[in-house]
Design an enzyme around this catalytic site. Sequence first.
Site, mmCIF file in Angstrom:
data_model
loop_
_atom_site.group_PDB
_atom_site.id
_atom_site.type_symbol
_atom_site.label_atom_id
_atom_site.label_comp_id
_atom_site.label_asym_id
_atom_site.label_seq_id
_atom_site.Cartn_x
_atom_site.Cartn_y
_atom_site.Cartn_z
ATOM 1 N N LYS A 192 0.827 -1.192 0.000
ATOM 2 C CA LYS A 192 0.000 0.000 0.000
ATOM 3 C C LYS A 192 0.874 1.259 0.000
ATOM 4 O O LYS A 192 1.975 1.168 0.522
ATOM 5 C CB LYS A 192 -0.968 0.049 1.178
ATOM 6 C CG LYS A 192 -0.417 -0.223 2.560
ATOM 7 C CD LYS A 192 0.727 0.550 3.149
ATOM 8 C CE LYS A 192 0.686 2.027 3.334
ATOM 9 N NZ LYS A 192 1.926 2.555 3.987
ATOM 10 N N TYR A 248 -4.927 3.973 5.266
ATOM 11 C CA TYR A 248 -5.518 3.083 6.273
ATOM 12 C C TYR A 248 -6.811 3.675 6.842
ATOM 13 O O TYR A 248 -7.735 2.943 7.197
ATOM 14 C CB TYR A 248 -4.539 2.860 7.431
ATOM 15 C CG TYR A 248 -3.391 1.948 7.096
ATOM 16 C CD1 TYR A 248 -3.596 0.586 6.922
ATOM 17 C CD2 TYR A 248 -2.100 2.438 6.991
ATOM 18 C CE1 TYR A 248 -2.537 -0.259 6.628
ATOM 19 C CE2 TYR A 248 -1.042 1.603 6.708
ATOM 20 C CZ TYR A 248 -1.265 0.249 6.523
ATOM 21 O OH TYR A 248 -0.214 -0.587 6.241
HETATM 22 P P1 NAD Z 1 12.225 1.698 2.493
HETATM 23 O O1 NAD Z 1 12.756 3.025 2.077
HETATM 24 O O2 NAD Z 1 12.681 1.177 3.802
HETATM 25 O O3 NAD Z 1 12.541 0.602 1.385
HETATM 26 C C1 NAD Z 1 12.446 0.874 0.007
HETATM 27 C C2 NAD Z 1 13.354 -0.059 -0.752
HETATM 28 O O4 NAD Z 1 13.309 0.316 -2.122
HETATM 29 C C3 NAD Z 1 14.825 0.050 -0.321
HETATM 30 O O5 NAD Z 1 15.377 -1.239 -0.241
HETATM 31 C C4 NAD Z 1 15.475 0.808 -1.445
HETATM 32 O O6 NAD Z 1 16.842 0.443 -1.638
HETATM 33 C C5 NAD Z 1 14.633 0.395 -2.645
HETATM 34 N N1 NAD Z 1 14.685 1.353 -3.740
HETATM 35 C C6 NAD Z 1 14.856 1.032 -5.031
HETATM 36 N N2 NAD Z 1 14.859 2.122 -5.806
HETATM 37 C C7 NAD Z 1 14.707 3.170 -4.975
HETATM 38 C C8 NAD Z 1 14.646 4.577 -5.192
HETATM 39 N N3 NAD Z 1 14.732 5.127 -6.409
HETATM 40 N N4 NAD Z 1 14.489 5.365 -4.118
HETATM 41 C C9 NAD Z 1 14.355 4.847 -2.879
HETATM 42 N N5 NAD Z 1 14.418 3.509 -2.607
HETATM 43 C C10 NAD Z 1 14.590 2.686 -3.668
HETATM 44 O O7 NAD Z 1 10.632 1.810 2.440
HETATM 45 P P2 NAD Z 1 9.572 0.865 3.176
HETATM 46 O O8 NAD Z 1 9.172 1.509 4.439
HETATM 47 O O9 NAD Z 1 10.077 -0.509 3.213
HETATM 48 O O10 NAD Z 1 8.315 1.004 2.185
HETATM 49 C C11 NAD Z 1 8.225 0.256 0.993
HETATM 50 C C12 NAD Z 1 6.750 0.079 0.616
HETATM 51 O O11 NAD Z 1 6.110 -0.657 1.656
HETATM 52 C C13 NAD Z 1 5.982 1.392 0.523
HETATM 53 O O12 NAD Z 1 5.046 1.317 -0.519
HETATM 54 C C14 NAD Z 1 5.290 1.508 1.851
HETATM 55 O O13 NAD Z 1 4.102 2.286 1.800
HETATM 56 C C15 NAD Z 1 5.002 0.068 2.164
HETATM 57 N N6 NAD Z 1 4.896 -0.207 3.604
HETATM 58 C C16 NAD Z 1 3.834 -0.942 4.038
HETATM 59 C C17 NAD Z 1 3.689 -1.191 5.391
HETATM 60 C C18 NAD Z 1 2.543 -2.014 5.886
HETATM 61 O O14 NAD Z 1 2.327 -2.071 7.095
HETATM 62 N N7 NAD Z 1 1.798 -2.669 5.018
HETATM 63 C C19 NAD Z 1 4.630 -0.699 6.298
HETATM 64 C C20 NAD Z 1 5.706 0.017 5.822
HETATM 65 C C21 NAD Z 1 5.832 0.274 4.472
#
Ligand code: NAD
Length: 373
Positions: A141, A227
């Site tokens: 999401k 959410y």
């Molecule tokens: P994050 O920044 O921790 O991870 C993102 C990943 O994408 C990293 O490994 C990064 O290296 C990679 N990446 C590749 N290309 C990139 C770019 N151009 N710029 C930035 N990062 C790049 O983020 P996250 O918190 O893991 O979030 C990822 C997804 O998961 C989002 O869509 C977020 O909304 C979703 N999320 C969902 C929940 C949930 O409870 N369902 C919780 C947190 C995050």
Amino acid sequence: MEKQSRRSFVKNLSLGAGSAVLLPNFSAFEIPRSAKKKIYQGKKLNIALCGLGRYANILARSFVHSKYCHLAGIITGTPSKAVEWKRRYSIPDENIYNYENFDSIQHNPKIDLVYVVLPNGMHKEYTIRAAQAGKHIIVEKPMAITEKDCQEMIDASKAAGVQFAVGYRLHYEPNHLEIMRLGQDKVFGAVRLIEVSLGYNIDGNPNDWHLKKALSGGGPLMNLGVYCVQASRYTLGEEPISVTAQFGPVTRPHLYKEVEESITWQLEFPSGAVASSTSTNRCGVDRFFAAADDGFFELSPAVSYGPFRGRSSEGEFRFPVINQQATQMDGIAQVILEGRELPEHISGVEGRKDMHVLEGIYKAAEMGGKVLL
Ligand code: NAD
């Protein structure tokens, strides 16, 4: 949200206080001919995580609690992560991809599903590439950053004959199943008012992709507000008909150049119910409250990873604490493994409906009036 499917979904799943957690028992749907070929013999669905950031790490740790899913592969742009994950999760070399060679995953029968956990603005590209590679998909999401992108993703998955889910973990969480039941079955009479808000006091890293509109699609509305929109929709079992909204003040202008720091909105529903919400990066808030004709129900914490606390006018909720990520993945995997089609509320169609509302909220905040949805 289709009221009927939601209601039967909730009826199938509703858990009495203190009862054991049941895995979702979705009713069977016919699946497209092309997808029917892909009924798996194996017991577990082989999943590749695409993007190895914060949430992918949480997902990876949850596989030990999963009955139907195996962490089989990874897609990462960072070679050092490939080495670390290979060691930690025993991932074979042939199941490790980068963003350039990702499309060759189509030749790998050991991967059934790609779970896209990248920044929001990258969801569309990787969902479509995974679909074209013939893999089922879960996308995190918010599903994408525009409603139009959501539709393109749905179209691509249909064209490829693969199943496409959005990672809505709360659709499998017992406290949330209970508020769906209480609201949709009008257990305390019609719900008239919902207040649901989610916020964190996020200290700014100016390089965080959440602050870059092209990658995030917006600020806390996209990240957290989705959410609140979800909870309002699935408690009422209705689609909102109009919205008013207001951006909050920007207190850290060096960070919030491209996206909002906070936003408040009010949704009106066909029954006359109203849902008010704030999503913010300025302070911590994580609560849900519903006022009905003959009572109330509430959760606080409500949306985070829990453990949640809930009560109604009749007393405390007593549901077991579950691993939300494993339960969600298992719920999706069971449907796919059994060759059934995912119910609409867990599919891309649900994500597109949310995006329609999120776009309406932004429009209302920008225009300053009521926007019809
Ligand atoms: P994050 O920044 O921790 O991870 C993102 C990943 O994408 C990293 O490994 C990064 O290296 C990679 N990446 C590749 N290309 C990139 C770019 N151009 N710029 C930035 N990062 C790049 O983020 P996250 O918190 O893991 O979030 C990822 C997804 O998961 C989002 O869509 C977020 O909304 C979703 N999320 C969902 C929940 C949930 O409870 N369902 C919780 C947190 C995050």
